[in-house]
Design a protein around this motif. Structure first.
Motif, mmCIF file in Angstrom:
data_model
loop_
_atom_site.group_PDB
_atom_site.id
_atom_site.type_symbol
_atom_site.label_atom_id
_atom_site.label_comp_id
_atom_site.label_asym_id
_atom_site.label_seq_id
_atom_site.Cartn_x
_atom_site.Cartn_y
_atom_site.Cartn_z
ATOM 1 N N VAL A 39 0.810 -1.271 0.063
ATOM 2 C CA VAL A 39 0.065 0.070 0.003
ATOM 3 C C VAL A 39 0.948 1.302 -0.072
ATOM 4 C CG1 VAL A 39 -1.720 1.410 1.363
ATOM 5 C CG2 VAL A 39 -1.990 -1.131 1.301
ATOM 6 N N LEU A 40 1.904 1.067 0.792
ATOM 7 C CA LEU A 40 2.858 2.292 0.774
ATOM 8 C C LEU A 40 3.487 2.670 -0.419
ATOM 9 C CD1 LEU A 40 4.546 1.920 4.234
ATOM 10 C CD2 LEU A 40 2.617 3.425 3.888
ATOM 11 N N VAL A 41 3.807 1.680 -1.166
ATOM 12 C CA VAL A 41 4.441 1.672 -2.388
ATOM 13 C C VAL A 41 3.605 2.125 -3.403
ATOM 14 C CG1 VAL A 41 5.859 0.444 -4.158
ATOM 15 C CG2 VAL A 41 6.247 0.182 -1.708
ATOM 16 N N VAL A 42 2.494 1.702 -3.557
ATOM 17 C CA VAL A 42 1.372 1.862 -4.606
ATOM 18 C C VAL A 42 0.656 3.154 -4.585
ATOM 19 C CG1 VAL A 42 -0.656 1.067 -5.660
ATOM 20 C CG2 VAL A 42 1.237 -0.609 -5.254
ATOM 21 N N THR A 43 0.718 3.519 -3.323
ATOM 22 C CA THR A 43 -0.291 4.875 -3.083
ATOM 23 C C THR A 43 0.278 6.115 -3.953
ATOM 24 O OG1 THR A 43 -0.991 4.195 -0.927
ATOM 25 C CG2 THR A 43 -1.038 6.415 -1.586
ATOM 26 N N PRO A 44 1.603 6.554 -3.786
ATOM 27 C CA PRO A 44 1.953 7.666 -4.696
ATOM 28 C C PRO A 44 1.606 7.434 -6.236
ATOM 29 C CG PRO A 44 3.801 6.857 -3.347
ATOM 30 C CD PRO A 44 2.622 5.865 -3.082
ATOM 31 N N PHE A 45 1.619 6.125 -6.686
ATOM 32 C CA PHE A 45 1.430 6.052 -8.096
ATOM 33 C C PHE A 45 0.012 6.146 -8.314
ATOM 34 C CE2 PHE A 45 5.630 3.568 -7.400
ATOM 35 C CZ PHE A 45 6.409 4.407 -8.393
ATOM 36 N N VAL A 46 -0.641 5.451 -7.403
ATOM 37 C CA VAL A 46 -2.322 5.924 -7.699
ATOM 38 C C VAL A 46 -2.765 7.413 -7.697
ATOM 39 C CG1 VAL A 46 -4.600 5.401 -6.693
ATOM 40 C CG2 VAL A 46 -2.861 3.510 -6.886
ATOM 41 N N TRP A 47 -2.132 7.985 -6.924
ATOM 42 C CA TRP A 47 -2.366 9.444 -6.618
ATOM 43 C C TRP A 47 -1.795 10.138 -7.809
ATOM 44 C CZ3 TRP A 47 -5.079 13.391 -4.859
ATOM 45 C CH2 TRP A 47 -4.678 14.783 -5.052
ATOM 46 N N MET A 48 -0.832 9.876 -8.439
ATOM 47 C CA MET A 48 0.012 10.545 -9.504
ATOM 48 C C MET A 48 -1.087 10.063 -10.847
ATOM 49 S SD MET A 48 3.416 9.694 -11.430
ATOM 50 C CE MET A 48 3.035 7.945 -11.828
ATOM 51 N N LEU A 49 -1.700 8.924 -10.841
ATOM 52 C CA LEU A 49 -2.478 8.423 -11.978
ATOM 53 C C LEU A 49 -3.966 9.426 -11.696
ATOM 54 C CD1 LEU A 49 -3.672 6.837 -14.457
ATOM 55 C CD2 LEU A 49 -4.240 5.311 -12.678
ATOM 56 N N LEU A 50 -4.498 9.493 -10.662
ATOM 57 C CA LEU A 50 -5.638 10.303 -10.397
ATOM 58 C C LEU A 50 -5.530 11.886 -10.459
ATOM 59 C CD1 LEU A 50 -6.888 8.202 -7.314
ATOM 60 C CD2 LEU A 50 -7.709 7.770 -9.774
ATOM 61 N N GLY A 51 -4.471 12.177 -10.025
ATOM 62 C CA GLY A 51 -4.240 13.537 -9.869
ATOM 63 C C GLY A 51 -3.943 14.218 -11.341
ATOM 64 N N SER A 52 -3.477 13.339 -12.436
ATOM 65 C CA SER A 52 -3.081 13.839 -13.459
ATOM 66 C C SER A 52 -4.434 14.076 -14.466
ATOM 67 C CB SER A 52 -2.536 12.654 -14.707
ATOM 68 O OG SER A 52 -3.140 11.432 -14.899
ATOM 69 N N PHE A 53 -5.653 13.450 -13.790
ATOM 70 C CA PHE A 53 -7.083 13.749 -14.599
ATOM 71 C C PHE A 53 -7.930 15.083 -13.611
ATOM 72 C CE2 PHE A 53 -6.024 9.489 -15.976
ATOM 73 C CZ PHE A 53 -6.183 9.724 -17.305
ATOM 74 N N MET A 54 -7.061 15.440 -12.669
ATOM 75 C CA MET A 54 -7.780 16.631 -12.024
ATOM 76 C C MET A 54 -7.623 17.930 -12.432
ATOM 77 S SD MET A 54 -7.426 15.128 -7.989
ATOM 78 C CE MET A 54 -7.928 13.483 -7.436
ATOM 79 N N THR A 55 -8.252 18.945 -12.166
ATOM 80 C CA THR A 55 -8.089 20.295 -12.415
ATOM 81 C C THR A 55 -6.966 20.971 -11.412
ATOM 82 O OG1 THR A 55 -9.793 20.955 -11.047
ATOM 83 C CG2 THR A 55 -10.321 20.462 -13.345
ATOM 84 N N GLU A 56 -6.407 21.957 -11.522
ATOM 85 C CA GLU A 56 -5.805 22.605 -10.953
ATOM 86 C C GLU A 56 -6.254 22.899 -9.211
ATOM 87 O OE1 GLU A 56 -1.726 23.487 -10.098
ATOM 88 O OE2 GLU A 56 -2.565 22.408 -11.885
ATOM 89 N N GLY A 57 -7.563 23.359 -9.545
ATOM 90 C CA GLY A 57 -8.311 23.768 -8.267
ATOM 91 C C GLY A 57 -8.606 22.593 -7.556
ATOM 92 N N GLU A 58 -8.988 21.259 -7.941
ATOM 93 C CA GLU A 58 -9.113 20.099 -7.147
ATOM 94 C C GLU A 58 -7.729 19.685 -6.405
ATOM 95 O OE1 GLU A 58 -11.951 16.910 -8.563
ATOM 96 O OE2 GLU A 58 -11.537 17.865 -10.486
ATOM 97 N N LEU A 59 -6.661 19.821 -7.402
ATOM 98 C CA LEU A 59 -5.239 19.437 -6.675
ATOM 99 C C LEU A 59 -4.893 20.207 -5.495
ATOM 100 C CD1 LEU A 59 -3.286 18.730 -10.151
ATOM 101 C CD2 LEU A 59 -4.007 17.062 -8.206
ATOM 102 N N ARG A 60 -5.434 21.560 -5.572
ATOM 103 C CA ARG A 60 -4.832 22.436 -4.596
ATOM 104 C C ARG A 60 -5.949 22.680 -3.348
ATOM 105 N NH1 ARG A 60 -0.697 25.689 -5.799
ATOM 106 N NH2 ARG A 60 0.095 25.656 -8.014
ATOM 107 N N ALA A 61 -7.085 21.813 -3.506
ATOM 108 C CA ALA A 61 -8.283 22.034 -2.627
ATOM 109 C C ALA A 61 -7.725 21.303 -0.997
ATOM 110 C CB ALA A 61 -9.399 21.047 -3.059
#
Length: 294
Positions: A39-61
């Motif tokens: 979980v610790l290893v995969v979590t950053p990659f999952v966040w990177m994948l999901l964050g790439s489809f977010m708007t800048e406002g969502e990322l800074r929320a």
């Protein structure tokens, strides 16, 4: 007169019911620890994948959200629009492939010499190679740049590639693996009249596929993600590699475009995953067998 034979029932040791002798016992706590590590290893990659489809406002929320409410491809569109992506991708690909091939050839040759050729000073020379592993890269950065500059290789492919065509870790890896190859096999080839280069190319190298796959993955990963050296050596945008171009475009003087940065990171990770999955079988075998014979 016959005597009856009384057989006593065989009692299994406590805790071995339902298992065969010699089989490892299941340890639930081990799976829990490995699961937490996964979980610790995969979590950053999952966040990177999901964050790439977010708007800048969502990322800074604040608080942050895991899943994009309005998935968008704007980050990828901006990435390919603002960057000269084909040029940067070509630079990264050429540098990574040539560096990887160079390490496979030269590190294998050095590893064979240290493992199977008896010459004066072999042990001390190998120790000297290992000692270079202890030297931080930042210490050699300035002397290496001065050397490349004096050779007139700044802002060229040669300047990006030549300093990394062979490395001490690759020499150590190949030497340790080749020590596990039976000496009798090489002696038989020598008796048949084969030279050292023929033995190396026809006998030793086909047996080193696991170690070669391991070295290829690690070298390609390091070269593809290399940031500092291409940043120092490249003086024009036409020679930038993907990590350098992405950092300079997404990180501004006053703010950072996290969406663009995550989208670029996703694009950079894809070739690494392709190389790993293509060679993962040999990679695991190489890590498991290297160094069994010292």
């Amino acid at each position: 007169m016959t005597t009856a034979t009384v057989t006593k029932p065989v009692t299994k040791p406590r805790g071995t019911e339902g298992s065969h002798i010699g089989e490892p016992q299941a340890r639930p706590w081990l799976y829990v620890v490995l699961g937490l590590g996964l979980v610790l290893v995969v979590t950053p990659f999952v966040w990177m994948l999901l964050g790439s489809f977010m708007t800048e406002g969502e990322l800074r929320a604040n608080p942050p959200t895991w899943f994009p409410h309005n998935p968008t491809l704007d980050n990828f569109r901006e990435l390919f629009t603002r960057l000269d992506f084909p040029q940067y991708f070509t630079n990264s690909t050429v540098v990574a492939i040539v560096v990887t091939l160079g390490n496979l050839v030269f590190c294998s040759m050095l590893g064979y010499a240290f493992a199977k050729i008896d010459f004066w000073g072999r042990t001390w020379l190998f120790r000297l190679v290992l000692a270079t592993l202890m030297i931080p890269g930042m210490v050699t950065l300035v002397p290496l740049f001065v050397l490349v500059s004096n050779l007139g290789l700044v802002n060229t492919y040669f300047g990006l590639i030549l300093p990394f065509l062979a490395g001490p870790f690759g020499v150590f890896l190949m030497r340790q693996f080749m020590q596990g190859i039976p000496d009798e096999l090489i002696d038989a080839a020598r008796v048949d009249g084969a030279g050292e280069f023929r033995i190396f190319s026809r006998v030793v190298m086909p047996l080193c596929k696991p170690a070669l796959a391991t070295l290829a993955i690690l070298t390609f990963l390091g070269s593809w993600n290399n940031f500092l050296w291409p940043l120092v050596v490249s003086s024009t945008e036409s020679m930038y590699t993907l990590p350098v171009a992405l950092a300079l475009v997404s990180v501004g003087q006053n703010s950072t475009q996290y969406g663009l940065l995550l989208a670029g990171a996703m694009v950079i990770v894809v070739p690494i995953l392709i190389v790993f999955f293509a060679l993962q079988k040999h990679f695991v075998q190489g890590l498991a067998t290297t160094g069994l014979k010292s």
